[in-house]
Write a protein that holds these residues in place. Structure first.
Motif, short mmCIF file in Angstrom:
data_model
loop_
_atom_site.label_atom_id
_atom_site.label_comp_id
_atom_site.label_asym_id
_atom_site.label_seq_id
_atom_site.Cartn_x
_atom_site.Cartn_y
_atom_site.Cartn_z
N GLU A 154 0.82 -1.21 0.00
CA GLU A 154 0.00 0.00 0.00
C GLU A 154 0.86 1.26 0.00
O GLU A 154 0.47 2.30 -0.56
N ALA A 155 2.05 1.18 0.61
CA ALA A 155 2.93 2.35 0.65
C ALA A 155 3.59 2.62 -0.70
O ALA A 155 3.80 3.77 -1.08
N LYS A 156 3.89 1.55 -1.42
CA LYS A 156 4.73 1.73 -2.61
C LYS A 156 3.97 1.57 -3.92
O LYS A 156 4.41 2.09 -4.97
N LEU A 157 2.88 0.83 -3.91
CA LEU A 157 2.16 0.58 -5.16
C LEU A 157 0.71 0.27 -4.77
O LEU A 157 0.26 -0.86 -4.85
N PRO A 158 -0.02 1.31 -4.36
CA PRO A 158 -1.32 1.09 -3.71
C PRO A 158 -2.27 0.23 -4.56
O PRO A 158 -2.40 0.45 -5.76
N ALA A 159 -2.91 -0.73 -3.89
CA ALA A 159 -3.79 -1.66 -4.59
C ALA A 159 -5.13 -1.83 -3.88
O ALA A 159 -6.01 -2.50 -4.41
N ASN A 160 -5.28 -1.24 -2.70
CA ASN A 160 -6.52 -1.49 -1.95
C ASN A 160 -7.75 -1.08 -2.74
O ASN A 160 -8.77 -1.75 -2.67
N GLU A 161 -7.66 0.01 -3.47
CA GLU A 161 -8.85 0.48 -4.19
C GLU A 161 -8.99 -0.16 -5.57
O GLU A 161 -10.03 -0.71 -5.90
N SER A 162 -7.92 -0.10 -6.35
CA SER A 162 -8.04 -0.52 -7.75
C SER A 162 -7.58 -1.94 -8.00
O SER A 162 -7.78 -2.47 -9.10
N GLY A 163 -6.90 -2.53 -7.04
CA GLY A 163 -6.35 -3.87 -7.25
C GLY A 163 -4.91 -3.79 -7.73
O GLY A 163 -4.39 -2.72 -8.06
N VAL A 164 -4.27 -4.96 -7.75
CA VAL A 164 -2.88 -5.03 -8.19
C VAL A 164 -2.88 -5.06 -9.71
O VAL A 164 -3.17 -6.08 -10.32
N LEU A 165 -2.59 -3.95 -10.30
CA LEU A 165 -2.67 -3.92 -11.75
C LEU A 165 -1.32 -4.21 -12.39
O LEU A 165 -1.24 -4.84 -13.43
N SER A 166 -0.24 -3.75 -11.75
CA SER A 166 1.08 -4.19 -12.20
C SER A 166 1.85 -4.59 -10.95
O SER A 166 2.11 -3.77 -10.08
N PRO A 167 2.11 -5.86 -10.81
CA PRO A 167 2.67 -6.37 -9.55
C PRO A 167 4.00 -5.70 -9.20
O PRO A 167 4.83 -5.46 -10.07
N GLY A 168 4.16 -5.43 -7.90
CA GLY A 168 5.45 -4.96 -7.42
C GLY A 168 6.36 -6.13 -7.12
O GLY A 168 5.89 -7.25 -6.93
N ILE A 169 7.64 -5.84 -7.08
CA ILE A 169 8.62 -6.90 -6.86
C ILE A 169 9.09 -6.87 -5.41
O ILE A 169 9.39 -5.81 -4.86
N VAL A 170 9.15 -8.06 -4.81
CA VAL A 170 9.58 -8.23 -3.43
C VAL A 170 10.85 -9.08 -3.44
O VAL A 170 10.95 -10.03 -4.22
#
Lengths: 460, 460
Positions: A154-170
């Protein structure tokens, strides 16, 4: 009188009976075999029964001894997995917590429990050099790691509202716990987007390899979001190089989460091994591991409460209707994925104060000494071999000549000590982990003698 | 002797002291005010203290009474939220579970606890008309709903490996619990992809509106994945039309999850209200609600174990190394997001058998009667108004003339009964929920008299 009411006298008798059984169990612990003599069919037959239509009353307690006979005891002989030894003041705390039945959702629902949890969170933060961190207690490392990565996402690539549209890398090392890929999968980031970074000879994440992986992802147009450092890998207790990882995370603007579920609480005794922990954005700890508490008592600490609220608040303002002081409108569920929450803090509150901080420091130091003692005993035994360094309290070793799977089976059947296994360099090895306040030097030495005795049995 | 060791005598004294305090608490429960007299600053001052360096010993128990004084009691006066009444056999089960300290990850780690959990899951499934469902106990409705939607996502639009690349659409009514949007957000599906379907006059999801929403999403090229029905909405206990939703889910090839955290266990007493529950793919229940167990004791049931394994397995085959019988290689963590898990099943095992199934059926029937009794008493009182139907045991009402927020504040301060609030049709209303085995008819009638007395105080 309601259908479930029990008279004061009957309840008193029941409680006395139960406590007497628990006391006998505590007294018998030193004599119990390290592993129960159970097999699947026999255990199932004991406990497969319908819910009876009519109540059985106090007779239900008679199952306790059968259950205990098919349970793994938390005595001084247990060195498997990473499971604490159920410090009995903590056990008593669980009784009191269950009786009080607080739903620790918020101050409004549970004033004392909320304040005690906040106090205990402060103690844990200080204990590991992270004074001032906020946080909450949770089920364990899996929940804490999941919540931490939800905050990172949520801090780096917020997805709560729109969903994970382009996955972040961990990024995490090849030695990171399976809770990490599980969390990445649950969060919709995709396990394919978890980079497993190689480790050095001491099984710590290689910072150079991590930097190269981040650069490669950026060059390919992908979006790095978080580094997961491990402070105490489950196999050998390796602590990733926290200061260098914190530098890199800062330079790359990545979330730094530290999975310290097994190891971080050892910072109470050996803070020098955990330098840099206070630079994490989030930190998972398990008090049911290295603070010896009964399962479960996990903890997530974080630097910035606003990040937790961004990840987890979904409640609107309804609790602000009746109260308006900051203390009284505080709600754990705005900083956690949990809503109903039990009063986990009470066992810590009682146990940590009963014994005091010095005693806990000494108990952890003893576990660390026990691990070194075992490592030395293995090194002194030609038939055995240490297969990894021992930075904390997990000791991985093997018999040089025999089938170690067969040895482990024999050791558990013999019942003098309980060790488990790990995979090191692709090989099945034996593993003893010390987070056990009941273990003695004799128990530690028995790990070696039992390994040899089990190997000897294989010759017959 | 280790730093945390306690002599058998000292531990016995400590445990006796603790149990005596718990018994006094139980005895005092009927006399305790419904809500603690706490304020934020005073409670914090009582419990804000450092972790002492030296141990305090048995003196730590002296905090118990202060904690209890700032805790919401689970007595017969409590009708807030949806919180069970901490049946004391269950409380004793928590003591025994903590003493045994089983880590119920798998059969290997905890044979008896694993079999008992499986037995109890069978009982719960049968109790709600879902015999044969698999499942596991978990922290509560939030965890169960999250795991169910993780299974739905993986079944219909797999994301564990590659991530959520095109979000699936989830449908729930406008009355669904906040755990649903929270789960959708955590899973990376995006709250924007949760459709809140309008409800009928009885606050049940409208099947026609749902069908239209699904058709609209399909027409727009979006991918519906799951319907979340609620069996007992938190506000009024509405049960969505399960057979029609099951038909629609089957026709549209959608996952059907039922959030029965509050209501589904009432199927034990009134199965006719829950027809169709057995057609769900997954079902969340909370035994710490309508089976009166101490917090926490949630449960997720599911039809197809393979779906749980597809969503949660991340462990490779390592537990199959030492055992090969199906019973002995069973692992909860391959069907759940949890790894470390406490022995939640023991309290159910003891409490459900102590009282028997008939007594639980009677207790739930009594809660349902109490709700009808309150509804009738409100209807008979001109100053008050029932604001919604009462299909289960949640009763929403208001004072026709006065500020209901002020009334609620006064009611909690008076301390005779604890009710909470809900928002119905955008309006703040009072709400009493009956999942309380200790409540009597006098307590129920006091809800009306206290509302009127609080309103009267506002005139002064």
């Amino acid at each position: 009188m309601g259908a479930l009411e029990i008279s004061e006298e009957a309840l008193s008798r029941l409680a006395d009976d139960a406590l007497a059984r628990v006391k006998r169990y505590w007294s018998a612990l030193p004599e119990l075999p390290a592993a129960p003599r159970s097999d699947g069919a026999a255990t199932a037959a004991l406990f497969a029964r319908p819910w009876p239509e009519a109540g059985l009353g106090q007779a239900v307690l008679a199952d306790f001894e059968a259950i205990a006979a098919h349970a793994r005891p938390s005595g001084g002989k247990f060195f498997g997995y990473v499971v604490g030894s159920a410090e009995p003041v903590g056990v008593i705390g669980e009784l009191m917590a269950a009786a009080l039945n607080q739903n620790v959702t918020s101050w409004r629902s549970a004033p004392a429990a909320t304040e005690i949890e906040r106090a205990v969170i402060g103690w844990l933060g200080e204990a590991v050099g992270c004074a001032g961190f906020a946080g909450s207690l949770c089920g364990g490392g899996s929940a804490a790691n999941l919540m931490a990565l939800a905050m990172a996402r949520e801090a780096k690539l917020p997805a709560n509202e729109s969903g994970v549209l382009s996955p972040g890398i961990v990024y995490a090392s090849t030695e990171a716990h399976m809770a990490i890929p599980k969390a990445v999968a649950l969060l919709g980031l995709g396990r394919d987007n978890l980079r497993r970074i190689p480790v050095d000879a001491e099984l710590r994440m290689r910072v150079d390899a991590l930097a190269a992986a981040i650069a490669a992802d950026r060059a390919a147009g992908r979006r790095p979001i978080a580094i997961v450092a491990t402070a105490g890998t489950v196999n050998i207790g390796a602590v990733d190089p926290l200061p260098a990882l914190a530098d890199l995370a800062a330079r790359e603007d990545l979330w730094l989460h530290v999975d310290g579920a097994y190891g971080a609480l050892a910072a109470l005794a050996v803070p020098e091994k955990f330098a840099g922990l206070d630079r994490a954005d989030s930190l998972a700890l398990d008090a049911h591991k290295w603070l010896y508490q009964p399962i479960e008592c996990g903890c997530l600490l974080y630097r910035d409460r606003a990040r937790a609220r961004a990840a987890f608040t979904d409640s609107g303002d309804y609790i602000r209707i009746l109260n308006d002081s900051p203390a009284e409108t505080f709600a754990f569920f705005e900083e956690s994925m949990e809503l109903s929450r039990r009063f986990r803090a009470l066992k810590l509150w009682l146990s940590l104060q009963y014994h005091g901080r010095a005693a806990y420091r000494a108990a952890i130091a003893q576990d660390l000494r026990h691990a070194q003692l075992l490592a030395e005993a293995i090194a002194a035994e030609p038939a055995l071999e240490l297969v990894a360094p021992v930075p904390l309290s997990a000791v991985c070793f093997r018999h040089r000549a025999k089938d170690n799977v067969a040895i482990l089976r024999r050791m558990l059947a013999r019942g003098r000590v309980y060790v488990s296994n790990a995979t090191i360099g692709g090989e099945f090895v034996l593993r003893a982990c010390f987070v056990n306040h009941r273990a003695t030097e004799a128990d530690v030495r028995a790990i070696v003698s039992e390994t040899l005795a089990a190997a000897e049995e294989l010759n017959r």
